[in-house]
Design an enzyme around this catalytic site. Structure first.
Site, PDB file in Angstrom:
ATOM      1  N   HIS A 210       0.805  -1.231   0.000  1.00  0.00           N
ATOM      2  CA  HIS A 210       0.000   0.000   0.000  1.00  0.00           C
ATOM      3  C   HIS A 210       0.835   1.278   0.000  1.00  0.00           C
ATOM      4  O   HIS A 210       0.282   2.376   0.061  1.00  0.00           O
ATOM      5  CB  HIS A 210      -0.987   0.017   1.176  1.00  0.00           C
ATOM      6  CG  HIS A 210      -0.344   0.221   2.514  1.00  0.00           C
ATOM      7  ND1 HIS A 210       0.216  -0.801   3.239  1.00  0.00           N
ATOM      8  CD2 HIS A 210      -0.171   1.333   3.271  1.00  0.00           C
ATOM      9  CE1 HIS A 210       0.699  -0.342   4.371  1.00  0.00           C
ATOM     10  NE2 HIS A 210       0.488   0.968   4.420  1.00  0.00           N
TER      11      HIS A 210
HETATM   12  C1  UD1 Z   1      -2.434   5.491   5.655  1.00  0.00           C
HETATM   13  C2  UD1 Z   1      -1.167   6.025   6.284  1.00  0.00           C
HETATM   14  C3  UD1 Z   1      -0.078   4.982   6.219  1.00  0.00           C
HETATM   15  C4  UD1 Z   1      -0.537   3.680   6.808  1.00  0.00           C
HETATM   16  C5  UD1 Z   1      -1.842   3.241   6.176  1.00  0.00           C
HETATM   17  C6  UD1 Z   1      -2.352   2.044   6.910  1.00  0.00           C
HETATM   18  C7  UD1 Z   1      -0.799   8.442   6.121  1.00  0.00           C
HETATM   19  C8  UD1 Z   1      -0.061   9.506   5.401  1.00  0.00           C
HETATM   20  N1  UD1 Z   1      -0.682   7.210   5.602  1.00  0.00           N
HETATM   21  O1  UD1 Z   1      -2.155   5.289   4.268  1.00  0.00           O
HETATM   22  O2  UD1 Z   1       1.050   5.425   6.949  1.00  0.00           O
HETATM   23  O3  UD1 Z   1       0.451   2.710   6.613  1.00  0.00           O
HETATM   24  O4  UD1 Z   1      -2.824   4.294   6.272  1.00  0.00           O
HETATM   25  O5  UD1 Z   1      -3.270   1.314   6.200  1.00  0.00           O
HETATM   26  O6  UD1 Z   1      -1.442   8.691   7.116  1.00  0.00           O
HETATM   27  N2  UD1 Z   1      -9.484   4.584   1.356  1.00  0.00           N
HETATM   28  C9  UD1 Z   1     -10.702   3.959   1.278  1.00  0.00           C
HETATM   29  N3  UD1 Z   1     -11.321   3.599   2.437  1.00  0.00           N
HETATM   30  C10 UD1 Z   1     -10.799   3.840   3.661  1.00  0.00           C
HETATM   31  C11 UD1 Z   1      -9.561   4.496   3.734  1.00  0.00           C
HETATM   32  C12 UD1 Z   1      -8.915   4.861   2.571  1.00  0.00           C
HETATM   33  O7  UD1 Z   1     -11.217   3.706   0.199  1.00  0.00           O
HETATM   34  O8  UD1 Z   1     -11.416   3.482   4.682  1.00  0.00           O
HETATM   35  C13 UD1 Z   1      -8.791   4.935   0.093  1.00  0.00           C
HETATM   36  C14 UD1 Z   1      -9.112   6.338  -0.398  1.00  0.00           C
HETATM   37  O9  UD1 Z   1      -9.171   6.308  -1.782  1.00  0.00           O
HETATM   38  C15 UD1 Z   1      -7.899   7.122   0.040  1.00  0.00           C
HETATM   39  C16 UD1 Z   1      -6.784   6.093  -0.054  1.00  0.00           C
HETATM   40  O10 UD1 Z   1      -7.377   4.860   0.314  1.00  0.00           O
HETATM   41  O11 UD1 Z   1      -7.664   8.233  -0.759  1.00  0.00           O
HETATM   42  C17 UD1 Z   1      -5.609   6.393   0.856  1.00  0.00           C
HETATM   43  O12 UD1 Z   1      -6.035   6.568   2.205  1.00  0.00           O
HETATM   44  P1  UD1 Z   1      -5.160   7.465   3.221  1.00  0.00           P
HETATM   45  O13 UD1 Z   1      -5.723   7.379   4.581  1.00  0.00           O
HETATM   46  O14 UD1 Z   1      -4.940   8.805   2.637  1.00  0.00           O
HETATM   47  O15 UD1 Z   1      -3.743   6.792   3.195  1.00  0.00           O
HETATM   48  P2  UD1 Z   1      -3.335   5.259   3.209  1.00  0.00           P
HETATM   49  O16 UD1 Z   1      -2.693   4.942   1.911  1.00  0.00           O
HETATM   50  O17 UD1 Z   1      -4.466   4.433   3.686  1.00  0.00           O
HETATM   51  N1  UDP Z   2      -3.931  -6.045   8.844  1.00  0.00           N
HETATM   52  C1  UDP Z   2      -5.175  -6.677   8.911  1.00  0.00           C
HETATM   53  N2  UDP Z   2      -5.788  -7.070   7.749  1.00  0.00           N
HETATM   54  C2  UDP Z   2      -5.206  -6.893   6.525  1.00  0.00           C
HETATM   55  C3  UDP Z   2      -3.939  -6.262   6.469  1.00  0.00           C
HETATM   56  C4  UDP Z   2      -3.341  -5.839   7.642  1.00  0.00           C
HETATM   57  O1  UDP Z   2      -5.707  -6.884  10.005  1.00  0.00           O
HETATM   58  O2  UDP Z   2      -5.825  -7.275   5.512  1.00  0.00           O
HETATM   59  C5  UDP Z   2      -3.303  -5.581  10.095  1.00  0.00           C
HETATM   60  C6  UDP Z   2      -1.931  -6.151  10.384  1.00  0.00           C
HETATM   61  O3  UDP Z   2      -2.016  -7.366  11.084  1.00  0.00           O
HETATM   62  C7  UDP Z   2      -1.292  -5.052  11.206  1.00  0.00           C
HETATM   63  C8  UDP Z   2      -1.888  -3.782  10.641  1.00  0.00           C
HETATM   64  O4  UDP Z   2      -3.072  -4.188   9.951  1.00  0.00           O
HETATM   65  O5  UDP Z   2      -1.683  -5.178  12.573  1.00  0.00           O
HETATM   66  C9  UDP Z   2      -0.916  -3.115   9.704  1.00  0.00           C
HETATM   67  O6  UDP Z   2      -1.532  -2.060   9.052  1.00  0.00           O
HETATM   68  P1  UDP Z   2      -1.030  -1.478   7.663  1.00  0.00           P
HETATM   69  O7  UDP Z   2      -0.166  -2.446   6.974  1.00  0.00           O
HETATM   70  O8  UDP Z   2      -2.242  -0.989   6.975  1.00  0.00           O
HETATM   71  O9  UDP Z   2      -0.228  -0.188   8.136  1.00  0.00           O
HETATM   72  P2  UDP Z   2       1.287   0.081   8.545  1.00  0.00           P
HETATM   73  O10 UDP Z   2       1.639  -0.798   9.682  1.00  0.00           O
HETATM   74  O11 UDP Z   2       2.133  -0.130   7.330  1.00  0.00           O
HETATM   75  O12 UDP Z   2       1.272   1.529   8.904  1.00  0.00           O
END
Ligand code: UD1
Ligand code: UDP
Length: 368
Positions: A210
């Site tokens: 991601h």
């Molecule tokens: C965010 C965090 C990242 C973390 C990740 C965990 C920041 C800058 N990034 O990245 O550090 O590792 O979350 O998963 O805070 N979206 C949906 N549904 C949701 C949430 C997001 O569809 O419930 C989609 C939207 O199109 C959105 C995109 O995902 O624009 C990105 O979401 P965003 O929260 O901006 O950043 P992540 O890539 O999820």
């Molecule tokens: N995780 C989950 N389901 C998934 C993918 C991740 O429960 O399909 C959990 C994983 O076990 C961990 C957390 O989400 O506890 C990690 O989140 P993510 O990778 O989104 O964010 P990051 O740690 O990179 O910020």
């Protein structure tokens, strides 16, 4: 005292669950310690948010700022405005932020600017050195205004010390994500598709991607996924797709008989899969920590990590982001050469208790 606990994105929910539980334990003994759970709404899909509250028994948030998706500045701005409004109505004594997402940074800023409210950063001090990642900026900004740092490693302590933070504000306590992992391990659930996909213990790979650098460009994503499914020697590759990645994955048109692209999984199903996997390939931060604790080989598609202990102590290895690094790593795995790893210091399931004990001492609350 009133503590605000901030959570906005998936990894935050896993990190706050044990902190809330530890506060509740103290509160039940009559100590004046209470919390207010503030969900910023950065993640909002059931599979990215609600499911974690249900599975980890996290109480419903007292407030949801419902900021939704947007650019970095849009999200940060909306979170600051929403949280500031709440603090102006009713301030708290301490704001606890966790991790490195936009919600972490934005709420820390709002708290400091409303009457210099004290901020505690759980997972403070970690650094990747990669300023192209929004998370690194979030870490640096948050730590620049944090009062109390709760760290996952002694390396984080050193990073903070180098930045001029006095030792009496740094508390090496371990990792709350691992508290949740140990607590929930007996409840891990075999996913419903286990039989349908003919999965066997140690007979499949788990993949998550991601990071913007890996997934925002369709050609890059296609190349990475194609290389992984080809290097995995026919083993099923289970790919719970983050919503950020989902849109672009469709555009890549990538497909293979051993590729199973599915919705994001609940915590209990996902970690059942990781625990029993032959290996994990990921660009997540938290998953490298969980794989380390479960002793599962972990390949990380990044050039740097803010969690070096997962590589030096644990099972993680950085492959970089060039797809050329993938095939040699799988060869090493299949030839039985992957390192065994061990568990980093203080990742023992008791971190949240230590955090709340320190907070009780700092704020002169009675000892347990
Ligand atoms: C965010 C965090 C990242 C973390 C990740 C965990 C920041 C800058 N990034 O990245 O550090 O590792 O979350 O998963 O805070 N979206 C949906 N549904 C949701 C949430 C997001 O569809 O419930 C989609 C939207 O199109 C959105 C995109 O995902 O624009 C990105 O979401 P965003 O929260 O901006 O950043 P992540 O890539 O999820
Ligand atoms: N995780 C989950 N389901 C998934 C993918 C991740 O429960 O399909 C959990 C994983 O076990 C961990 C957390 O989400 O506890 C990690 O989140 P993510 O990778 O989104 O964010 P990051 O740690 O990179 O910020």
């Amino acid at each position: 005292m009133l503590i605000d606990i901030i959570a906005g994105a998936r990894p935050n929910f896993i990190k706050i669950a044990p902190i809330i539980a530890a506060i509740e334990v103290r509160s039940r003994t009559g100590v004046d310690i209470h919390y207010r759970l503030v969900h910023t709404g950065q993640h909002y899909d059931k599979k990215m948010s609600g499911d974690f509250f249900e599975q980890l028994n996290i109480p419903a948030p007292h407030y949801n700022l419902e900021v939704g998706s947007g650019t970095q500045a849009e999200q940060a701005g909306k979170i600051m405005i929403g949280y500031e409004r709440l603090l102006l109505e009713k301030p708290c004594d301490l704001c606890i932020v966790v991790g490195d997402v936009t919600s972490t940074m934005a709420c820390a800023i709002a708290a400091k600017k409303v009457n210099n409210i004290k901020v505690a950063h759980v997972e403070g001090g970690i650094r990747s050195g990669d300023w192209t990642m929004p998370e690194e900026i979030n870490r640096i900004v948050t730590d620049a205004i944090t009062d109390y740092f709760f760290t996952t490693s002694t390396i984080a302590n050193k990073n903070l010390s180098k930045a001029g933070v006095a030792y009496d504000r740094i508390f090496f306590v371990g990792n709350t994500m691992i508290d949740t992992l140990y607590k929930q391990m007996p409840r891990f659930q075999r996913p419903v598709f286990w039989d349908k996909y003919n999965l066997e213990e140690k007979g499949y790979i788990v993949m998550t991607l991601h990071r913007p650098n890996n997934v925002d460009d369709a050609a890059t994503l296609r190349e990475l996924v194609t290389e992984i499914v080809s290097a995995s020697q026919g083993l099923p590759v289970i790919f719970p797709v983050h919503p950020r990645t989902a849109k672009i994955l469709e555009a890549t048109g990538v497909d293979a008989p051993n590729l199973y692209a599915i919705d994001p999984l609940g915590y209990l199903e996902f970690n059942y899969l990781v625990k029993n996997a032959r290996a994990v390939i990921t660009d997540s931060g938290g998953i490298t920590e969980e794989a380390t604790v479960m002793g599962v080989p972990c390949m990380t598609l990044r050039n740097s990590t803010e969690r070096p202990e997962t590589c030096t102590v644990g099972t993680n290895e950085l492959l970089g982001t060039d797809p050329k690094g993938i095939a040699p790593a799988f060869e090493k795995l299949f030839s039985g050469q992957w390192k065994k790893g061990s568990i980093p210091e203080l990742w023992d399931g008791k971190t949240a208790e230590r955090i709340i004990a320190h907070i009780a001492e700092i704020f002169s609350l009675p000892k347990l």
